[in-house]
Motif scaffolding. Structure first.
Motif, mmCIF file in Angstrom:
data_model
loop_
_atom_site.group_PDB
_atom_site.id
_atom_site.type_symbol
_atom_site.label_atom_id
_atom_site.label_comp_id
_atom_site.label_asym_id
_atom_site.label_seq_id
_atom_site.Cartn_x
_atom_site.Cartn_y
_atom_site.Cartn_z
ATOM 1 N N SER A 73 27.135 50.804 40.280
ATOM 2 C CA SER A 73 27.758 49.500 40.396
ATOM 3 C C SER A 73 28.762 49.793 40.496
ATOM 4 C CB SER A 73 27.394 49.217 38.860
ATOM 5 O OG SER A 73 26.551 48.510 38.802
ATOM 6 N N CYS A 74 30.022 49.203 41.096
ATOM 7 C CA CYS A 74 31.038 48.905 41.936
ATOM 8 C C CYS A 74 31.763 47.769 41.099
ATOM 9 C CB CYS A 74 31.822 49.967 43.027
ATOM 10 S SG CYS A 74 33.430 49.781 43.109
ATOM 11 N N ALA A 75 32.745 47.753 40.225
ATOM 12 C CA ALA A 75 33.445 46.653 39.841
ATOM 13 C C ALA A 75 34.967 46.926 40.507
ATOM 14 C CB ALA A 75 32.957 46.311 38.073
ATOM 15 N N ALA A 76 35.615 45.637 41.045
ATOM 16 C CA ALA A 76 36.000 45.430 41.070
ATOM 17 C C ALA A 76 37.207 44.245 40.066
ATOM 18 C CB ALA A 76 36.758 44.884 43.080
ATOM 19 N N SER A 77 38.052 45.200 39.651
ATOM 20 C CA SER A 77 39.873 44.090 38.940
ATOM 21 C C SER A 77 40.585 44.058 39.492
ATOM 22 C CB SER A 77 39.614 44.352 37.922
ATOM 23 O OG SER A 77 39.863 45.518 37.983
ATOM 24 N N GLY A 78 41.542 43.189 39.079
ATOM 25 C CA GLY A 78 43.463 43.135 39.255
ATOM 26 C C GLY A 78 43.117 42.524 40.674
ATOM 27 N N SER A 79 44.529 42.807 41.887
ATOM 28 C CA SER A 79 44.763 41.529 43.482
ATOM 29 C C SER A 79 43.888 42.087 43.894
ATOM 30 C CB SER A 79 45.889 42.197 43.506
ATOM 31 O OG SER A 79 46.546 42.236 42.459
ATOM 32 N N ILE A 80 42.546 41.382 43.562
ATOM 33 C CA ILE A 80 40.716 41.610 45.138
ATOM 34 C C ILE A 80 41.320 40.839 45.989
ATOM 35 C CG2 ILE A 80 40.305 43.418 43.973
ATOM 36 C CD1 ILE A 80 38.170 41.357 42.227
#
Length: 120
Positions: A21-28
């Protein structure tokens, strides 16, 4: 800023499966492409697969039919389902994201990587 956090790596026997899994967070908000790469010891980093914001997938020749990328937009997460794993699949697997609008003066980001070891 942006964070990409991979998980799901580990030790698996030949023939086994793992899902990364690759979870992206922030200004995405402006992600245009996400990808999985891997780097085995002593080898160059290798592209596994890309997926665009429109859902187009492009697999590298080395893993076609063996790995599958998917995503959950609600969770801002992409997955890499890996089947029929072989010792040669042992590598550090990393997530990558490219942005249409640079974030923090950067147009792309990498996760920290997750180790996958295929061994009996």
């Amino acid at each position: 800023q942006v964070q990409l956090v991979e998980s799901g790596g580990g030790l698996v026997q030949p023939g086994g499966s793992l899902r990364l899994s690759c979870a992206a967070s922030g200004s995405i908000f402006s992600i245009e492409v996400m990808a999985w790469y891997r780097q085995a010891p002593g080898k160059l980093r290798e592209l596994i697969v890309t997926i665009t914001s429109g859902g187009n997938r492009n697999y590298g020749d080395a893993i076609k039919g063996q790995f599958t990328i998917s995503r959950d937009n609600a969770k801002n997460t992409v997955y890499l389902q890996m089947n029929s794993l072989k010792p040669r699949d042992t590598a550090v697997y990393s997530c990558y994201a490219r942005f249409a609008v640079p974030v923090g003066a950067r147009a792309s980001y990498w996760g920290q990587g997750t180790q996958v070891t295929v061994s009996s």
